[in-house]
Every structure is written in C-alpha cells, then in structure tokens.
Write an enzyme that holds these catalytic residues in place. Structure first.
Site, PDB file in Angstrom:
ATOM      1  N   GLY A  15     -11.035   2.621  -3.090  1.00  0.00           N
ATOM      2  CA  GLY A  15     -11.778   3.775  -2.595  1.00  0.00           C
ATOM      3  C   GLY A  15     -11.146   4.202  -1.290  1.00  0.00           C
ATOM      4  O   GLY A  15      -9.920   4.252  -1.179  1.00  0.00           O
ATOM      5  N   SER A  69      -6.266  -1.770  -4.570  1.00  0.00           N
ATOM      6  CA  SER A  69      -6.054  -0.563  -3.758  1.00  0.00           C
ATOM      7  C   SER A  69      -6.568  -0.767  -2.318  1.00  0.00           C
ATOM      8  O   SER A  69      -6.003  -1.574  -1.581  1.00  0.00           O
ATOM      9  CB  SER A  69      -6.715   0.609  -4.477  1.00  0.00           C
ATOM     10  OG  SER A  69      -6.292   1.824  -3.938  1.00  0.00           O
ATOM     11  N   HIS A 129      -0.311   1.927  -4.682  1.00  0.00           N
ATOM     12  CA  HIS A 129      -0.018   3.194  -5.397  1.00  0.00           C
ATOM     13  C   HIS A 129       1.317   3.784  -4.919  1.00  0.00           C
ATOM     14  O   HIS A 129       1.443   5.000  -4.790  1.00  0.00           O
ATOM     15  CB  HIS A 129      -1.122   4.240  -5.178  1.00  0.00           C
ATOM     16  CG  HIS A 129      -2.500   3.810  -5.555  1.00  0.00           C
ATOM     17  ND1 HIS A 129      -2.937   3.741  -6.851  1.00  0.00           N
ATOM     18  CD2 HIS A 129      -3.554   3.433  -4.779  1.00  0.00           C
ATOM     19  CE1 HIS A 129      -4.213   3.342  -6.859  1.00  0.00           C
ATOM     20  NE2 HIS A 129      -4.597   3.145  -5.623  1.00  0.00           N
ATOM     21  N   GLU A 155       2.012   1.009  -9.010  1.00  0.00           N
ATOM     22  CA  GLU A 155       0.911   0.698  -9.930  1.00  0.00           C
ATOM     23  C   GLU A 155       1.449  -0.173 -11.062  1.00  0.00           C
ATOM     24  O   GLU A 155       2.430   0.197 -11.711  1.00  0.00           O
ATOM     25  CB  GLU A 155       0.301   1.991 -10.479  1.00  0.00           C
ATOM     26  CG  GLU A 155      -0.365   2.800  -9.367  1.00  0.00           C
ATOM     27  CD  GLU A 155      -1.053   4.056  -9.871  1.00  0.00           C
ATOM     28  OE1 GLU A 155      -0.906   4.410 -11.055  1.00  0.00           O
ATOM     29  OE2 GLU A 155      -1.746   4.701  -9.059  1.00  0.00           O
TER      30      GLU A 155
END
Lengths: 234, 234
Positions: B91, B123, B160, B195
């Site tokens: 998030g 993440s 990412h 990823e």
C-alpha cells in the site's frame, strides 16, 4: 496581490529543447526583467548547482536575461529578497524542499512571489508552488523538515501526470491510485498536470493553460477532465 | 541471530491471485505457525484496516493459518511482542511508516523479527525491511516522523523495479534516474527488485530469490544485474 507566476508540468516536451515550448509565455512572464535568480537545489540526475545554473543560463541568454544561481550567494535569504524574478528548476522535490526549509527560504520566497515578482517553476519547482509536496512523483531521497510548500495556489500539483497504461503487466500503483490514496488522508484538491500544461497567474486570474486536458482530483468527487484554458476559481 | 523473513517485491504477479506465486515459500516460512499478526496500516487504494485484513485472512485460511489484524488491539505494542509471526501488506509506505513510528512499533517489530519470528513483507511491507524508506516509489501522502525503517537487511529496497521504457514520450524520471539521485545523497546500496523476486533470510543466509534478474545499485559503481538465487554477502 497581483501575482505573476507560471508553474509548468515539465521543462521540456518529448523531442523538444529545454523550455522551448514555453518561450512566448516566458517572454511575457519576464517582460522587463534583466536578471533572474535561479534556484538549482533540485539537482536533476544529481548534477551540480553550477552545471544546472549553466543550463538555465544558456536558455535565458536567448531572451536577453542574465541568470544568477542562488548557490553563489553567501546569504541566500538576502539574495531572495533582492532578486527581481525567480526560476526554480526541476529535479528531486525532496532535495529542493529540504534545502529551502533548512535555509529558511520557503516562506521568504512565497512572500516575494506574492508581491508580484515573476516566478517560473518547472516540475519540482512547480510542486513547491502548491500547498504541500505530498503529491510529488519523486523519490524521498532525503528527509525534509516539513512537506509544506509555498502555497501560491490553493491546490496540490501532480506534474508529469500520466494516465494508466492498460498494456502494462506491472502491479505498481497507477498515478490515479496514488492520488486517490492521498485524498483519503488530505482535504486539498490535486491538479494532475500533464506534460504540455501549466498554471498561470496574472491580472488576478488563475488559469490552467497548455495543449492537453488536465485531470482534477477533489475530495469526495469522481476525478474529472478539464480543457485548457480553464479558470480556477478560489 | 537466526532470522526467518521474506521480503517480496509484489503481492501478486500480473494475471495471478493474491500471494499465489509465493505459496510454497510461505508454507516454508510459516511452517508450524497457526496464527499470524497482519499489519494493515499501508491501506492500498485507501481500503479500511478491516477489509485489508479480510483479504489477507482469505488467503491464509488456505494454508491453515489464522490472521488477526493489528488494528484490533488496544495495545499494539503488546500485540507485536506476543505474536508468533508477522505479515505487513503493501500500500502506501509513508502511511505505514507514519503509523509504525507514531505507535513506537518500528523498532519493536524489528527486534521481534531479529529473534527469528517469521516475517513476510510485500511491497511497502518489504520497503520497511530495508534501512530506510528513501527508495520507495510511493507518493508522500502523509509526513512520517522519520524515514528510518527496520533495517533487517543492510540495503534499501526498491520494490516493483521497472526498467526504462524507450517508447515512452514522457519526461518524468526513470526509476534508474531516481535511484541514481538517491545515491548522490546516501551511501547505502539499493536492490531494484522486479516483480517476481524476493529477499529471503533463513539459516543465516541472505538470498535474492525468484524468477527475474535483480538490478543492484551501489555507490560509485555502474548498476549491474544479478540472477537469482543470488547470495547477498554482508
């Protein structure tokens, strides 16, 4: 207050030269100005204050305007007070904001711009024209003492606004998702300024100008597009 | 210290279900664990702590593990001390970091993980496993009291990680440019984790694992690619 500023999404368009697409607007913004104070603190790609100032100088020489870099002054507060016009270039917004706050220049610069002295910002230099830097795209490479910015406009800016790419096989958040997350924590609207657009304040009017539509994000509303020129009422 | 943690670039691969690609690795990580403490503070897309915890619960039910959300506890410090295993979901890294620091949980969580209790981050939850959050991709929607993170690894992470897109007619900085700007201000190397990759610590070994190569950025060096599995020596 008769402010006279231009906050651009980007300094260069794809395939274009530095500031080229803004030339007629900069001639108007800096009409009558012979010397410009350049704020090189954002250091794009980490280049030196000196090299960055030379880049700005080379462009403004064409307009007959001399550029002096803020880093040259032993008393930067005095330099800001005495300058007649300003340009803050793009780069890293966190680095720029940290430097401005640590030298007590953020509010001082805002005060000067609010007296009507011409101000140009591009990218990070436009971000600091908003109420805070909380909608920058930049990486937080340094920790500034505050995210507060100059508040020349009653909005936050998101420069280089990018639409979601439906072909991308990547799970990083889209720009829109990020700004919607911002709105869950803040009550300040955001202007998603695509490359080619800018905010212009002159003659007591605040307008979005440029060649693209602009995406506006307001608390409690579905984001919407407006075409330039678009008057911002506040 | 016999740490046992997994820091993943992303929770989902393109076209895949939530955490699906990590299932065999999570079965190993959480072997013997019946109850997991979920830290929902990063609130992706602004969803509630409750909804986010339900999402994690639905997945871990398949593995026979019960998930409890940290937001349910009136004393979150005690909850962290007493938990047997942890998962911090992705998030917004700034929101996550602000919450953890404001409730004095960042160092406490690090201390617990360093005793060997299993920890999963995805993440934003992986970002806080690095030394600081200065290489997050997220928007700084709130101002945390510090950018310091848990420091489970002697690196910073860029989850990412995205390669430059040569077809993009856009002047926003590439990920690589941003990380190189970071290195002008910081002496800590950065793992550009694509990823599909993750960092795994077990049996006193720290490895990059997964299906992609990883781009490593070190001060004073040209960035370079390594293939997984890759041992990180420190």
């Amino acid at each position: 207050m008769n402010e006279n500023f231009l906050l651009a999404s980007t300094s260069s368009l794809y395939g274009g030269q530095y500031l080229e697409y803004l030339t007629p607007h900069l001639q108007e913004l800096f009409s009558g100005i012979r010397t410009l104070l350049f704020i090189p603190y954002a250091r794009p790609s980490g280049i030196s204050h000196e090299s960055y100032t030379e880049k700005a100088s080379a462009y403004f020489k064409i307009l007959g305007i001399e550029v002096v870099g803020l880093h040259k002054f032993s008393n930067p507060q005095k330099a800001i007070e005495e300058a007649q016009a300003y340009f803050t270039g793009g780069g890293n917004t966190f680095l720029l904001t940290k430097m401005l706050h640590e030298h007590s220049l953020m509010e001082l610069l805002a005060t000067q711009v609010k007296t009507g002295k011409p101000y140009l910002g591009t990218s990070a230099g436009s971000n600091i024209g908003g109420l805070s830097i909380k909608t920058t795209n930049d990486m937080p490479i340094v920790y500034p003492p505050s995210f507060d910015a100059m508040g020349l406009i009653p909005y936050n800016l998101n420069p280089h606004y990018l639409d979601p790419d439906p072909t991308l096989k990547h799970n990083g958040e889209t720009r829109e998702t990020r700004i919607m997350e911002y709105l869950t924590q803040n009550n300040i609207p955001v202007l998603g300024l695509r490359e080619g657009n800018w905010i212009r304040k002159k003659n007591q009017k605040l307008l979005i100008e440029g060649s693209c539509s602009t995406r506006i994000f307001e608390p409690g509303k579905v984001p919407y597009e407006v075409e330039a020129p678009y008057p911002l009422n506040f």
